[in-house]
Scaffold this active site. Structure first.
Site, PDB file in Angstrom:
ATOM      1  N   HIS A   1     -72.873 -31.022   9.715  1.00  0.00           N
ATOM      2  CA  HIS A   1     -74.089 -30.982   8.905  1.00  0.00           C
ATOM      3  C   HIS A   1     -74.905 -29.757   9.279  1.00  0.00           C
ATOM      4  CE1 HIS A   1     -77.830 -32.230   7.004  1.00  0.00           C
ATOM      5  NE2 HIS A   1     -77.047 -32.983   6.244  1.00  0.00           N
TER       6      HIS A   1
ATOM      7  N   ASP B   1     -71.468 -39.296   4.609  1.00  0.00           N
ATOM      8  CA  ASP B   1     -70.356 -39.489   3.675  1.00  0.00           C
ATOM      9  C   ASP B   1     -69.093 -40.034   4.325  1.00  0.00           C
ATOM     10  OD1 ASP B   1     -71.715 -38.583   1.377  1.00  0.00           O
ATOM     11  OD2 ASP B   1     -71.539 -36.533   2.103  1.00  0.00           O
TER      12      ASP B   1
HETATM   13  N1  CMC Z   1     -64.455 -29.485   9.909  1.00  0.00           N
HETATM   14  C1  CMC Z   1     -64.078 -28.447  10.710  1.00  0.00           C
HETATM   15  N2  CMC Z   1     -64.909 -27.452  11.098  1.00  0.00           N
HETATM   16  C2  CMC Z   1     -66.167 -27.511  10.664  1.00  0.00           C
HETATM   17  C3  CMC Z   1     -66.632 -28.556   9.831  1.00  0.00           C
HETATM   18  C4  CMC Z   1     -65.726 -29.559   9.468  1.00  0.00           C
HETATM   19  N3  CMC Z   1     -66.110 -30.578   8.677  1.00  0.00           N
HETATM   20  N4  CMC Z   1     -67.947 -28.352   9.541  1.00  0.00           N
HETATM   21  C5  CMC Z   1     -68.286 -27.222  10.164  1.00  0.00           C
HETATM   22  N5  CMC Z   1     -67.226 -26.721  10.847  1.00  0.00           N
HETATM   23  C6  CMC Z   1     -67.210 -25.518  11.704  1.00  0.00           C
HETATM   24  C7  CMC Z   1     -67.095 -24.252  10.878  1.00  0.00           C
HETATM   25  O1  CMC Z   1     -65.752 -23.876  10.709  1.00  0.00           O
HETATM   26  C8  CMC Z   1     -67.871 -23.283  11.718  1.00  0.00           C
HETATM   27  O2  CMC Z   1     -67.046 -22.874  12.793  1.00  0.00           O
HETATM   28  P1  CMC Z   1     -67.209 -21.404  13.462  1.00  0.00           P
HETATM   29  O3  CMC Z   1     -68.652 -21.276  13.848  1.00  0.00           O
HETATM   30  O4  CMC Z   1     -66.281 -21.427  14.638  1.00  0.00           O
HETATM   31  O5  CMC Z   1     -66.799 -20.427  12.400  1.00  0.00           O
HETATM   32  C9  CMC Z   1     -68.997 -24.123  12.311  1.00  0.00           C
HETATM   33  O6  CMC Z   1     -68.474 -25.453  12.365  1.00  0.00           O
HETATM   34  C10 CMC Z   1     -70.275 -24.107  11.506  1.00  0.00           C
HETATM   35  O7  CMC Z   1     -69.918 -24.445  10.160  1.00  0.00           O
HETATM   36  P2  CMC Z   1     -70.682 -23.898   8.898  1.00  0.00           P
HETATM   37  O8  CMC Z   1     -69.819 -24.083   7.710  1.00  0.00           O
HETATM   38  O9  CMC Z   1     -71.203 -22.522   9.197  1.00  0.00           O
HETATM   39  O10 CMC Z   1     -71.906 -24.901   8.911  1.00  0.00           O
HETATM   40  P3  CMC Z   1     -72.880 -25.152   7.704  1.00  0.00           P
HETATM   41  O11 CMC Z   1     -74.124 -25.629   8.268  1.00  0.00           O
HETATM   42  O12 CMC Z   1     -72.923 -23.950   6.834  1.00  0.00           O
HETATM   43  O13 CMC Z   1     -72.098 -26.277   6.859  1.00  0.00           O
HETATM   44  C11 CMC Z   1     -71.357 -28.371   6.069  1.00  0.00           C
HETATM   45  C12 CMC Z   1     -72.434 -27.616   6.863  1.00  0.00           C
HETATM   46  C13 CMC Z   1     -71.818 -29.798   5.850  1.00  0.00           C
HETATM   47  C14 CMC Z   1     -71.171 -27.684   4.703  1.00  0.00           C
HETATM   48  C15 CMC Z   1     -70.039 -28.346   6.855  1.00  0.00           C
HETATM   49  O14 CMC Z   1     -70.203 -29.000   8.096  1.00  0.00           O
HETATM   50  C16 CMC Z   1     -68.876 -28.950   6.088  1.00  0.00           C
HETATM   51  O15 CMC Z   1     -68.228 -28.252   5.298  1.00  0.00           O
HETATM   52  N6  CMC Z   1     -68.597 -30.281   6.256  1.00  0.00           N
HETATM   53  C17 CMC Z   1     -67.599 -30.978   5.473  1.00  0.00           C
HETATM   54  C18 CMC Z   1     -68.180 -31.367   4.115  1.00  0.00           C
HETATM   55  C19 CMC Z   1     -69.147 -32.523   4.236  1.00  0.00           C
HETATM   56  O16 CMC Z   1     -68.879 -33.515   4.896  1.00  0.00           O
HETATM   57  N7  CMC Z   1     -70.283 -32.407   3.534  1.00  0.00           N
HETATM   58  C20 CMC Z   1     -71.297 -33.459   3.498  1.00  0.00           C
HETATM   59  C21 CMC Z   1     -72.554 -33.075   4.187  1.00  0.00           C
HETATM   60  S1  CMC Z   1     -73.681 -34.475   4.416  1.00  0.00           S
HETATM   61  C22 CMC Z   1     -74.078 -35.008   2.816  1.00  0.00           C
HETATM   62  C23 CMC Z   1     -75.076 -34.123   2.178  1.00  0.00           C
HETATM   63  O17 CMC Z   1     -76.263 -34.344   2.381  1.00  0.00           O
HETATM   64  O18 CMC Z   1     -74.681 -33.209   1.455  1.00  0.00           O
END
Ligand code: CMC
Length: 426
Positions: free
Chosen positions: A304, A361
């Protein structure tokens, strides 16, 4: 006393005001930065940018805190009704008995939709995703109420209409997609009961309303009701900032929510768990893939932007999921896979280092499956829950005396100026 942060650049000192929130959160007001220095700020994905002042929802991602209008979400999930939480979010305080009754009456009075809408639904291709249909249909609803929301009363009616009718429309869309008779809303049922009844009642078999299912939907919707400046809410505020009508702003929120990184994750989690099962149930392999930088696979329902600890909503959802399945005597093999996956991921050094925990989720899809909601409707259920939050945030932004159209800047990285060459000379 006003506090400032001093920025030193090229020997010149610039004083930028500090802003402190009611929970001690701190920001630097950079609105004068460009005029004073020629600089803009660059923050892809607005990861560290506050877009507004807001008194609706407080989140502390480090401590795992979520409060609506000051009330912990845990207390609302335990004691409140969805309708009461909606009132709280939109009006800023809990209603008294009379106010709640009046709100109920208004919701019931507005819950029917024009039967002409049926024709729109019937003409969507059968494979259309319900989120695309919902987003379009909320915009379509505006065509049935073309007057502008200029006066307070009109705005109140529009907000109530959306809260009452979008729920009817979601159930109607499901019924039509299955070729079944539409079930109309009933004034004797609660907000949650009404939705379940419209989804599952039929002329051949009356829907047997189960207390556990109604309670699960109540908690699911309360937990989704607002989440401050997330992607879809920011879309609602941004689109709304152009002074577009509320229907169009909500329609944009629904479109943003559809994405698998946002609300669409609840559907994506179930698809991921099913794939893991079909692939032999190897959760270790899924975790390995998720941490492999050359593999685009991510663990859906994990991670998140704000929470760097267990999502407080996920804690409630997980507990409810266990209790619901037990009390309804349901065994869902996907729950076993989810539990195993969580256990492995929470011990995995990559997930630990990256502060990746289950989000709302991760278990919510299993809850929705247990109450009979089809997978492609999961994100629609999220949208129905988030509707009051979008409305409250839209209203707060439109009431803001300092309201400005949202218009970020950019750093241009394209070609420098060069002259046009006619096609025959290229
Ligand atoms: N699985 C594997 N690696 C992950 C994941 C994951 N689910 N989420 C983040 N990471 C890693 C990502 O690869 C990155 O690694 P590094 O820094 O080594 O490159 C690091 O963690 C930070 O990730 P980010 O994508 O820069 O983080 P963000 O804050 O931009 O993204 C997120 C947040 C929710 C989009 C992401 O965690 C994700 O894609 N999760 C899976 C989709 C999901 O479950 N979404 C629902 C969110 S909660 C409901 C809502 O309110 O929307």
């Amino acid at each position: 006393m006003d506090e400032f942060v001093t920025l030193t650049y090229n020997g010149k000192e610039i004083m930028l005001p500090m802003v402190t929130g009611s929970e001690g959160e701190k920001a630097i007001d950079i609105s004068s930065l460009r005029a004073e220095t020629g600089f803009i700020t660059l923050d892809p994905g607005y990861a560290n940018t506050g877009s507004c002042l807001s008194s609706i929802t407080f989140m502390d991602g480090e401590k795992g805190i979520l409060r609506y209008r000051g009330i912990p979400v845990e207390q609302l999930a335990e004691h409140s009704t969805f309708k009461e939480t909606v009132y709280l979010l939109i009006n800023g305080r809990l209603p008294d008995r009379d106010e709640l009754t009046q709100f109920s009456v208004m919701l019931n009075d507005n819950s029917l939709v024009h039967t002409d809408l049926k024709a729109f639904y019937q003409n969507y291709p059968r494979r259309a995703h319900p989120m695309g249909i919902l987003s379009s249909m909320v915009n379509t609803l505006k065509a049935f109420y073309p007057t502008l929301e200029t006066v307070e009363e009109e705005i109140n009616i529009t907000m109530t209409r959306l809260l009452a009718k979008v729920r009817t429309m979601a159930a109607m869309s499901y019924k039509i997609s299955r070729g079944h008779e539409i079930v109309f809303p009933r004034a004797d049922l609660t907000y949650c009961e009404n939705f379940l009844n419209m989804m599952f009642d039929s002329p051949v078999k009356s829907y047997e309303m189960k207390r556990e299912a109604v309670n699960a939907l109540r908690v699911f919707w309360i937990l989704h009701a607002d989440h401050e400046q997330n992607c879809s809410t920011s879309a609602v505020r941004m689109v709304g900032s152009a002074r577009v009508n509320l229907y169009a702003a909500i329609s944009s929120g629904i479109a943003a929510l559809w994405g698998p990184l946002h609300g669409g994750a609840n559907q994506a989690v179930i698809e991921m768990l099913t794939n893991i099962q079909n692939d032999g149930g190897n959760c270790q392999k899924a975790v390995q893939r998720a941490r492999d930088k050359n593999d685009p696979f991510r663990l859906m329902g994990f991670g998140h932007r704000v929470y760097k600890t267990y999502d407080p909503r996920a804690k409630i959802m997980k507990k409810m999921c266990d209790e619901l399945l037990e009390s309804m005597h349901i065994t869902d093999p996907l729950l076993d896979t989810a539990r195993e996956l969580e256990e492995i991921a929470l011990k995995d050094p990559y997930f630990v280092d990256h502060n990746l925990y289950p989000n709302i989720d991760f278990y919510s899809g299993i809850v929705l499956r247990a109450i009979g909601i089809p997978t492609n409707m999961f994100t629609v259920l999220f949208a129905l829950g988030r509707l009051p939050g979008w409305i409250a945030q839209w209203r707060e932004s439109t009431d803001d005396p300092h309201w400005k159209i949202s218009r970020p800047r950019q750093i241009y990285t394209g070609s420098q100026k060069y002259d046009y060459v006619p096609i025959h000379a290229r």
